[in-house]
Design an enzyme around this catalytic site. Sequence first.
Site, short mmCIF file in Angstrom:
data_model
loop_
_atom_site.label_atom_id
_atom_site.label_comp_id
_atom_site.label_asym_id
_atom_site.label_seq_id
_atom_site.Cartn_x
_atom_site.Cartn_y
_atom_site.Cartn_z
N GLY A 31 37.52 60.60 43.54
CA GLY A 31 38.64 59.66 43.67
C GLY A 31 38.63 59.00 45.03
CD GLN A 85 40.34 58.67 50.55
OE1 GLN A 85 40.53 58.48 49.35
NE2 GLN A 85 39.55 59.63 50.99
CB CYS A 145 39.38 64.79 50.98
SG CYS A 145 40.03 63.16 51.37
CG LEU A 146 34.80 60.76 49.21
CD1 LEU A 146 34.74 59.39 48.57
CD2 LEU A 146 33.42 61.38 49.31
CG HIS A 157 43.17 64.63 46.75
ND1 HIS A 157 42.59 65.70 47.39
CD2 HIS A 157 42.72 63.52 47.40
CE1 HIS A 157 41.83 65.25 48.38
NE2 HIS A 157 41.89 63.94 48.40
CD GLU A 158 42.06 60.29 45.42
OE1 GLU A 158 42.24 59.52 46.38
OE2 GLU A 158 41.18 61.16 45.43
CG HIS A 172 44.38 59.99 50.23
ND1 HIS A 172 44.03 60.34 51.51
CD2 HIS A 172 43.47 60.59 49.42
CE1 HIS A 172 42.96 61.12 51.47
NE2 HIS A 172 42.60 61.30 50.22
NI NI Z 1 41.01 62.43 49.52
#
Ligand code: NI
Length: 169
Positions: free
Chosen positions: A46, A51, A94-95, A136-137, A140
């Site tokens: 995701g 991000q 997470c990226l 999670h997303e 963000h």
């Molecule tokens: Ni993330």
Amino acid sequence: MEQLNILTYPDKNLRGLSKPVDNIDGALIGLINNMTSIMYASSGVGLAAIQVGIEKKIIIYDIEQENGKRALQTLINPKIISMDGKTISENEGCLSLPDLRANVKRAASVFAKGIDRDGNPLEIEAEGLLSIVLQHEIDHLNGVLFIDHISALKRNLYKKRVKKKLQKG
Ligand code: NI
């Protein structure tokens, strides 16, 4: 196309509050396509627009990618309406937090709303991985990272690790 890069912790921009999208135009679709390329190139499940430094309420995810198969979902202005139950999300990543995997306490199921890239309203009842990815997303978009949900001990260890790495350059 504008070159976008994934911001990584402790970049302060990751703590920004994303703003609602009020118009789905060509530029926005271009951004979503750009995010999509970045997510797949980074082998992410995701990605939220914040991000890549864009403070807009857009998330994309694909929880079914396997052997080149793709099932991309785009959710604009997503909102969690309700959450139910408890679960442990194992080895969440997470990226924006490279080299960190941790177990995270999450709700077991969520009911979320948003709109798709064509402007159609979506209602999603999710459990399992989809529920976790949505939590999670959408976190963000509120400036929340998954390290905020882990123990202070683990969080501090990670902070130290990142600091050391930055000092080394
Ligand atoms: Ni993330």
